[in-house]
Scaffold this motif. Structure first.
Motif, short mmCIF file in Angstrom:
data_model
loop_
_atom_site.label_atom_id
_atom_site.label_comp_id
_atom_site.label_asym_id
_atom_site.label_seq_id
_atom_site.Cartn_x
_atom_site.Cartn_y
_atom_site.Cartn_z
N LEU A 1 0.85 -1.21 0.00
CA LEU A 1 0.00 0.00 0.00
C LEU A 1 0.88 1.24 0.00
O LEU A 1 0.62 2.21 -0.73
N HIS A 2 1.95 1.21 0.81
CA HIS A 2 2.84 2.36 0.95
C HIS A 2 3.52 2.69 -0.39
O HIS A 2 3.64 3.85 -0.78
N ARG A 3 3.94 1.65 -1.13
CA ARG A 3 4.62 1.92 -2.40
C ARG A 3 3.62 2.10 -3.54
O ARG A 3 3.99 2.41 -4.67
N GLY A 4 2.33 1.86 -3.24
CA GLY A 4 1.29 2.12 -4.24
C GLY A 4 1.26 1.11 -5.37
O GLY A 4 0.77 1.41 -6.47
N TYR A 5 1.74 -0.11 -5.07
CA TYR A 5 1.75 -1.11 -6.15
C TYR A 5 0.37 -1.74 -6.33
O TYR A 5 -0.23 -2.26 -5.39
N VAL A 6 -0.12 -1.69 -7.57
CA VAL A 6 -1.41 -2.29 -7.90
C VAL A 6 -1.16 -3.31 -9.02
O VAL A 6 -0.73 -2.93 -10.12
N PRO A 7 -1.41 -4.59 -8.78
CA PRO A 7 -1.15 -5.58 -9.83
C PRO A 7 -2.14 -5.42 -10.98
O PRO A 7 -3.24 -4.89 -10.78
N PRO A 8 -1.74 -5.86 -12.18
CA PRO A 8 -2.64 -5.71 -13.33
C PRO A 8 -3.94 -6.48 -13.16
O PRO A 8 -3.98 -7.48 -12.44
N VAL A 9 -4.99 -6.00 -13.82
CA VAL A 9 -6.28 -6.69 -13.83
C VAL A 9 -6.06 -8.08 -14.45
O VAL A 9 -5.34 -8.22 -15.45
N ALA A 10 -6.66 -9.10 -13.86
CA ALA A 10 -6.45 -10.47 -14.35
C ALA A 10 -7.47 -10.82 -15.43
O ALA A 10 -8.65 -10.50 -15.30
N ASP A 11 -6.99 -11.49 -16.49
CA ASP A 11 -7.94 -12.03 -17.47
C ASP A 11 -7.94 -13.55 -17.45
O ASP A 11 -8.58 -14.19 -18.29
N SER A 12 -7.24 -14.13 -16.48
CA SER A 12 -7.23 -15.57 -16.28
C SER A 12 -6.60 -15.82 -14.91
O SER A 12 -5.89 -14.96 -14.40
N ILE A 13 -6.87 -16.99 -14.35
CA ILE A 13 -6.20 -17.32 -13.08
C ILE A 13 -4.83 -17.91 -13.38
O ILE A 13 -4.70 -18.82 -14.20
N ASP A 14 -3.82 -17.35 -12.74
CA ASP A 14 -2.45 -17.87 -12.87
C ASP A 14 -2.16 -18.70 -11.61
O ASP A 14 -1.89 -18.15 -10.55
N TRP A 15 -2.19 -20.02 -11.75
CA TRP A 15 -2.01 -20.89 -10.58
C TRP A 15 -0.54 -20.99 -10.17
O TRP A 15 -0.22 -21.43 -9.07
N GLY A 16 0.36 -20.63 -11.11
CA GLY A 16 1.77 -20.60 -10.77
C GLY A 16 2.16 -19.18 -10.43
O GLY A 16 1.45 -18.49 -9.71
N PHE A 17 3.28 -18.74 -10.97
CA PHE A 17 3.67 -17.34 -10.75
C PHE A 17 4.06 -16.69 -12.06
O PHE A 17 4.69 -15.65 -12.09
N TRP A 18 3.70 -17.33 -13.20
CA TRP A 18 4.36 -16.95 -14.44
C TRP A 18 3.42 -16.55 -15.56
O TRP A 18 3.86 -16.28 -16.68
N GLY A 19 2.13 -16.60 -15.33
CA GLY A 19 1.21 -16.29 -16.40
C GLY A 19 0.97 -17.45 -17.34
O GLY A 19 0.26 -17.32 -18.31
N GLU A 20 1.53 -18.61 -17.04
CA GLU A 20 1.27 -19.79 -17.87
C GLU A 20 0.82 -20.91 -16.95
O GLU A 20 1.57 -21.34 -16.08
N SER A 21 -0.40 -21.36 -17.11
CA SER A 21 -0.93 -22.45 -16.28
C SER A 21 -2.28 -22.82 -16.87
O SER A 21 -2.73 -22.18 -17.83
N PRO A 22 -2.94 -23.86 -16.35
CA PRO A 22 -4.23 -24.24 -16.94
C PRO A 22 -5.30 -23.14 -16.87
O PRO A 22 -6.35 -23.27 -17.50
#
Ligand SMILES: C[S@@+](CC[C@H](N)C(=O)[O-])C[C@H]1O[C@@H](n2cnc3c(N)ncnc32)[C@H](O)[C@@H]1O
Length: 232
Positions: free
Chosen positions: A22-43
């Protein structure tokens, strides 16, 4: 350290983590799929099956991006809970007005114990922080018969340490650049242990998949675990 101390320390660390974000104001991008790993590639979201019109519970929702995605793009009715007030603040700031999502602050397992039945329960890297002998019975009881539980958990950490061979938490760190690491206690368990736990607590296991980072240099692996509440 007793079992009773592990989860409270996790809650403290996630509260501090959320405060820093919150302090650094980081907002993650809006998701268009669930990423079950950490990489944007998953089922992806398909791992949940059909969720349109269904009651869905997100355990450890963090910033709320997957709950918002399921409500907006898939027509699910999602209750999304997190025990860290600062993580939940991040979710409310970005998705608090999203139709179809209710955000709740509290312990997900206490909430499940008091909850009305769900068709689907899922968690993206939330169940690693909760004693499975506490979480799984409560999740089974809050699922409708044939309701699905889908979750991802850590399998191998960034140092290449693989899963534990007994059902005990181990100390890991949550890292954020420019800050001291935060200690957390995680159930990083071999797939056979997750399978045995699920069966013991009243689930049929549909599958456990190992997800590897696409970067060949990274040792990190996750598990995507799928179960169904067994018929009595
Ligand atoms: C690794 S983060 C994942 C957040 C989110 N699911 C995502 O993928 O972006 C784990 C989250 O689980 C939450 N958590 C841990 N134990 C919890 C509990 N007992 N009840 C509710 N939330 C919990 C933490 O506060 C944290 O926000």
């Amino acid at each position: 350290m007793t079992v009773e101390n592990w989860e409270p320390e996790n809650a403290r660390s996630w509260t501090e983590y959320g405060r820093r974000q919150l302090h650094r104001g980081y907002v993650p991008p809006v998701a268009d799929s669930i990423d079950w790993g950490f990489w944007g590639e998953s089922p992806g979201t398909e791992a949940l099956g059909e969720v349109s019109g269904k009651r869905v519970l997100d355990i450890g929702c963090g910033t709320g991006r997957y709950a918002a995605h399921l409500a907006r793009a898939r027509g699910a009715h999602v209750d999304a809970i997190d025990s860290s007030a600062t993580q939940l603040r991040r979710a409310l700031d970005q998705y608090g007005n999203t139709r179809g999502v209710s955000f709740v602050h509290g312990d997900a397992i206490e909430y499940a114990r008091a909850g009305t039945p769900y068709d689907v329960v899922y968690s993206v890297h939330g169940l690693s922080y909760i004693d499975p002998d506490r979480s799984l019975p409560a999740i089974r009881d809050v699922l409708r018969t044939d309701g699905r539980l889908v979750f991802s958990v850590l399998h191998t950490n960034a140092e290449g340490v693989g899963p534990s061979a007994s059902v005990r938490p181990r100390t890991e760190e949550v890292r954020l650049s420019g800050h001291a690491p935060l200690p957390v206690h995680m159930w990083v368990l071999a797939p056979i242990l997750w399978e045995e736990l699920l069966i013991r607590h009243g689930f049929d296991v549909e599958g456990i998949e190992i997800l590897a980072a696409p970067d060949a240099g990274s040792p990190v692996r996750c598990q995507l675990v799928r179960g169904v509440r067994a018929r009595a």
